[in-house]
Design a protein around this motif. Structure first.
Motif, short mmCIF file in Angstrom:
data_model
loop_
_atom_site.label_atom_id
_atom_site.label_comp_id
_atom_site.label_asym_id
_atom_site.label_seq_id
_atom_site.Cartn_x
_atom_site.Cartn_y
_atom_site.Cartn_z
N SER A 297 0.85 -1.18 0.00
CA SER A 297 0.00 0.00 0.00
C SER A 297 0.89 1.23 0.00
CB SER A 297 -0.90 0.01 1.24
OG SER A 297 -1.77 -1.09 1.23
N LEU A 298 0.33 2.36 -0.39
CA LEU A 298 1.12 3.58 -0.45
C LEU A 298 0.47 4.70 0.36
CD1 LEU A 298 2.06 3.65 -4.24
CD2 LEU A 298 3.43 2.81 -2.32
N ALA A 299 1.31 5.55 0.92
CA ALA A 299 0.88 6.75 1.62
C ALA A 299 1.79 7.88 1.17
CB ALA A 299 0.97 6.56 3.13
N THR A 300 1.37 9.10 1.37
CA THR A 300 2.20 10.23 0.97
C THR A 300 3.12 10.70 2.09
OG1 THR A 300 0.39 11.74 1.49
CG2 THR A 300 0.59 11.03 -0.81
N SER A 301 2.97 10.12 3.29
CA SER A 301 3.88 10.41 4.39
C SER A 301 3.78 9.28 5.41
CB SER A 301 3.52 11.75 5.06
OG SER A 301 2.23 11.69 5.62
N ARG A 302 4.74 9.24 6.33
CA ARG A 302 4.70 8.24 7.40
C ARG A 302 3.42 8.39 8.20
NH1 ARG A 302 8.88 5.01 8.66
NH2 ARG A 302 10.86 5.47 7.69
N LEU B 149 -4.26 10.20 -4.17
CA LEU B 149 -2.97 10.54 -3.55
C LEU B 149 -2.19 11.58 -4.36
CD1 LEU B 149 -1.82 6.95 -2.52
CD2 LEU B 149 -2.66 8.75 -1.00
N GLY B 150 -2.64 11.85 -5.58
CA GLY B 150 -1.95 12.81 -6.43
C GLY B 150 -0.58 12.33 -6.87
#
Length: 139
Positions: A65-70, A117-118
């Motif tokens: 999975s991906l996130a834009t920050s911790r 998420l851009g």
């Protein structure tokens, strides 16, 4: 042996903690990041895992999975910061290539998630991987 699993990260075991049925294995990846795998105790014994053992951490792209920050306050043990180096979108799904220190990962996520998420090539991201989704292989 050739595997269909795209994400194969080389590293060294730093700690093995065995429980009744499961074991947690901490791995220092060649790029310096740390990864945790939760595998069966039997598998840890069969692989003879111990500190210093060379391993490959295997993760299916659908389990990244991906996130834009911790993210704080999250049960997912593995958060690897990196940057998007490739992005292919289809009608529904997308394949996102991420470079992390010393390795490359692929995440298969929805096209909608990419938009929400851009994400673009060059975006900073954090790859999130549950410890139970990490398999280990020895040479």
């Amino acid at each position: 042996m050739t595997l269909s699993i795209r994400n194969q990260l080389p590293g060294t075991v730093t700690e093995v903690r065995s429980g009744e049925a499961m074991a947690t294995v901490k791995v220092r990846l060649d790029g310096g990041q740390h990864l945790m795998a939760a595998i069966t105790k039997e598998s840890a014994e069969d692989l003879a895992l111990a500190p210093g053992s060379a391993v490959r951490a295997l993760v299916k792209s659908t389990e990244v999975s991906l996130a834009t920050s911790r993210i704080k306050g999250l049960s997912i043990r593995n958060q690897l910061p990196g940057a998007v180096t490739g992005l292919r979108t289809g009608a529904v799904m997308a394949s996102v290539k991420i470079t992390v220190d010393g390795a490359e990962l692929t995440a298969a996520i929805t096209k909608d998630a990419v938009a929400d998420l851009g994400l673009f090539v060059g975006s900073d991201v954090v790859a999130l991987i549950k410890a139970t989704e990490v398999s280990l292989a020895t040479a």
